[in-house]
Design a protein around this motif. Structure first.
Motif, mmCIF file in Angstrom:
data_model
loop_
_atom_site.group_PDB
_atom_site.id
_atom_site.type_symbol
_atom_site.label_atom_id
_atom_site.label_comp_id
_atom_site.label_asym_id
_atom_site.label_seq_id
_atom_site.Cartn_x
_atom_site.Cartn_y
_atom_site.Cartn_z
ATOM 1 N N ASN A 194 42.945 14.468 -71.132
ATOM 2 C CA ASN A 194 41.840 13.717 -70.547
ATOM 3 C C ASN A 194 41.986 13.513 -69.040
ATOM 4 N N ASN A 195 43.101 13.963 -68.480
ATOM 5 C CA ASN A 195 43.254 13.901 -67.028
ATOM 6 C C ASN A 195 42.090 14.648 -66.377
ATOM 7 N N ILE A 196 41.536 14.109 -65.306
ATOM 8 C CA ILE A 196 40.317 14.672 -64.720
ATOM 9 C C ILE A 196 40.486 16.128 -64.300
ATOM 10 N N VAL A 197 41.657 16.475 -63.731
ATOM 11 C CA VAL A 197 41.876 17.855 -63.285
ATOM 12 C C VAL A 197 41.993 18.791 -64.491
ATOM 13 N N ILE A 198 42.767 18.375 -65.479
ATOM 14 C CA ILE A 198 42.932 19.196 -66.678
ATOM 15 C C ILE A 198 41.601 19.321 -67.412
ATOM 16 N N HIS A 199 40.845 18.229 -67.425
ATOM 17 C CA HIS A 199 39.526 18.268 -68.074
ATOM 18 C C HIS A 199 38.615 19.280 -67.379
ATOM 19 N N ARG A 200 38.648 19.313 -66.047
ATOM 20 C CA ARG A 200 37.835 20.281 -65.309
ATOM 21 C C ARG A 200 38.253 21.717 -65.628
ATOM 22 N N LEU A 201 39.561 21.924 -65.757
ATOM 23 C CA LEU A 201 40.045 23.257 -66.106
ATOM 24 C C LEU A 201 39.561 23.672 -67.487
ATOM 25 N N ARG A 202 39.656 22.754 -68.428
ATOM 26 C CA ARG A 202 39.276 23.072 -69.810
ATOM 27 C C ARG A 202 37.772 23.302 -69.953
ATOM 28 N N THR A 203 36.983 22.610 -69.140
ATOM 29 C CA THR A 203 35.533 22.736 -69.258
ATOM 30 C C THR A 203 34.961 23.740 -68.259
ATOM 31 N N ASN A 204 35.828 24.514 -67.624
ATOM 32 C CA ASN A 204 35.423 25.610 -66.733
ATOM 33 C C ASN A 204 34.650 25.121 -65.505
ATOM 34 N N GLN A 205 35.057 23.968 -64.993
ATOM 35 C CA GLN A 205 34.450 23.462 -63.768
ATOM 36 C C GLN A 205 35.295 23.907 -62.573
ATOM 37 N N PRO A 206 34.689 24.170 -61.436
ATOM 38 C CA PRO A 206 35.452 24.578 -60.248
ATOM 39 C C PRO A 206 36.416 23.476 -59.807
ATOM 40 N N LEU A 207 37.585 23.877 -59.330
ATOM 41 C CA LEU A 207 38.581 22.930 -58.822
ATOM 42 C C LEU A 207 38.525 22.902 -57.295
ATOM 43 N N THR A 208 38.810 21.746 -56.760
ATOM 44 C CA THR A 208 38.912 21.614 -55.307
ATOM 45 C C THR A 208 40.368 21.777 -54.893
ATOM 46 N N ALA A 209 40.596 21.859 -53.597
ATOM 47 C CA ALA A 209 41.962 21.963 -53.090
ATOM 48 C C ALA A 209 42.769 20.734 -53.478
ATOM 49 N N SER A 210 42.136 19.565 -53.457
ATOM 50 C CA SER A 210 42.844 18.336 -53.828
ATOM 51 C C SER A 210 43.170 18.319 -55.317
ATOM 52 N N ASP A 211 42.291 18.910 -56.147
ATOM 53 C CA ASP A 211 42.583 19.020 -57.578
ATOM 54 C C ASP A 211 43.845 19.847 -57.802
ATOM 55 N N LEU A 212 43.911 20.966 -57.108
ATOM 56 C CA LEU A 212 45.064 21.849 -57.262
ATOM 57 C C LEU A 212 46.341 21.160 -56.785
ATOM 58 N N GLN A 213 46.256 20.407 -55.696
ATOM 59 C CA GLN A 213 47.411 19.698 -55.183
ATOM 60 C C GLN A 213 47.864 18.619 -56.161
ATOM 61 N N GLU A 214 46.923 17.930 -56.767
ATOM 62 C CA GLU A 214 47.262 16.901 -57.756
ATOM 63 C C GLU A 214 47.956 17.523 -58.959
ATOM 64 N N LEU A 215 47.437 18.655 -59.406
ATOM 65 C CA LEU A 215 48.029 19.350 -60.548
ATOM 66 C C LEU A 215 49.464 19.769 -60.228
ATOM 67 N N GLN A 216 49.666 20.304 -59.045
ATOM 68 C CA GLN A 216 51.006 20.733 -58.644
ATOM 69 C C GLN A 216 51.950 19.546 -58.534
ATOM 70 N N THR A 217 51.481 18.448 -57.979
ATOM 71 C CA THR A 217 52.304 17.252 -57.840
ATOM 72 C C THR A 217 52.745 16.714 -59.194
ATOM 73 N N MET A 218 51.831 16.736 -60.169
ATOM 74 C CA MET A 218 52.153 16.263 -61.515
ATOM 75 C C MET A 218 53.285 17.078 -62.124
ATOM 76 N N LEU A 219 53.187 18.399 -61.988
ATOM 77 C CA LEU A 219 54.179 19.267 -62.630
ATOM 78 C C LEU A 219 55.513 19.257 -61.892
ATOM 79 N N VAL A 220 55.485 19.124 -60.590
ATOM 80 C CA VAL A 220 56.730 19.018 -59.819
ATOM 81 C C VAL A 220 57.482 17.756 -60.224
#
Length: 340
Positions: A194-220
């Motif tokens: 249900n995380n907003i970035v993961i939700h956007r990925l699952r629902t095929n919505q475009p990601l922004t640069a900040s979305d990608l940075q948030e995703l990377q920060t989570m996994l790091v």
């Protein structure tokens, strides 16, 4: 010592080579003789007994390699060799993870709780000789069940970048292996759909640069101090074209989003039942795996409907074939800016 005693105990006194050293063999076939070995005992064992033939049943080489690894860990514990211990501990964790995937095998299932515990940091904190011996006994018969390609990976002995380093005191709390890190990433993502970035990925919505940075920060963050290196290594190991592509592959694609991408194609009234099923299979694959490569349409399970793939099944419908590949392209993770 149990292993060495077993070797001696299985020596045949009728063997003419053994008979030449019968006195020491008979002595060390008694288990109590091993309880307090003197320097003289060790010398006798090395010079007279060690090279004698034993009739102990042959075992899988993987079991013996695991025995050796466990014995090295015991020795490293006694000598406070943190570097040596950590090197083999990482292999033990990878073995536990790979074995967990074989839980359909009854012998593995019986040890499933123990295998899962081995993958947690708490398992290794303060572990002693007896604990390592228990690990050896529990896993040695299971190791040969691993796929042969994976056996090579877990037992490959790479040279340390830094050697000869030992520390006094207890073994430090270990860091993650690459396999351990990926498992934690998978668990984290599945628990945060249900995380907003993961939700956007699952629902095929475009990601922004900040979305990608948030995703990377989570996994790091999952990898603690080694997070950046572990993330980079995981993406390289899986040959992922991008972080978003890799994460989509782990979390899958929302079925409604996948159906929406192919809705116009399915609205075509001229489609036959096999052709409809072909498109539905693409939707099934996207839902389960998150991404699908165009070349996969010419492999199983799709060629089960037609050996020629979409070209053969949709022969005479060029616009339909083109539409399928365009729809697949439209399901690939995309970004609103060039930063992705």
């Amino acid at each position: 010592m149990n292993l060495l005693h077993a070797e001696v105990a299985a020596m045949n006194a009728e063997n003419f080579i053994v008979r030449m050293h019968l006195q020491p063999v008979l002595r060390y076939q008694d288990r109590s003789a091993w309880d307090a070995l003197s320097d003289a005992d060790r010398e006798t064992l090395q010079e007279e007994v060690a090279g004698l033939p034993s009739e102990i049943p042959a075992e899988e080489i993987e079991s013996r390699l695991f025995d050796l690894m466990a014995l090295r860990m015991q020795l490293a514990t006694v000598e406070h060799d943190t570097s040596g211990f950590e090197k083999d501990r990482r292999k033990a964790v990878e073995i536990a993870m790979l074995l967990e995937e074989k839980s359909a095998i009854p012998a593995v299932k019986a040890q499933l709780g123990y295998l899962q515990a081995m993958q947690e940091t708490e398992f290794w904190v303060g572990i002693d000789i007896a604990g390592l011996e228990e690990m050896r006994l529990r896993l040695r018969e299971l190791v040969p069940l691993l796929d042969k390609t994976k056996r090579h990976i877990v037992f490959t002995d790479f040279e340390d970048e830094i050697t000869g380093v030992t520390e006094d005191g207890i073994v430090e709390i270990p860091r993650m292996t690459g396999l351990e890190y990926q498992r934690k990433v998978e668990q984290y993502l599945q628990g945060h759909l249900n995380n907003i970035v993961i939700h956007r990925l699952r629902t095929n919505q475009p990601l922004t640069a900040s979305d990608l940075q948030e995703l990377q920060t989570m996994l790091v963050k999952i990898g603690d101090a080694d997070g950046e290196a572990l993330l980079k290594g995981m993406l390289a190991q899986n040959k992922a074209p991008s972080l978003a592509h890799f994460v989509r592959g782990l979390v899958g694609m929302d079925r409604a989003a996948a159906q929406a991408a192919f809705s116009k194609l399915l609205a075509n009234q001229s489609l036959t039942p096999p052709q409809i099923r072909f498109v539905e299979m693409i939707i099934d694959q996207l839902t389960a795996r998150g991404v699908i490569e165009p070349g996969a349409l010419y492999e199983a399970p799709f060629i089960g409907l037609h050996a020629g793939g979409p070209d053969g099944l949709f022969a005479g419908k060029a616009e339909m074939i083109a539409g399928i590949f365009q729809a697949i392209e439209a399901t690939q993770p995309v970004f609103q800016t060039s930063a992705g």
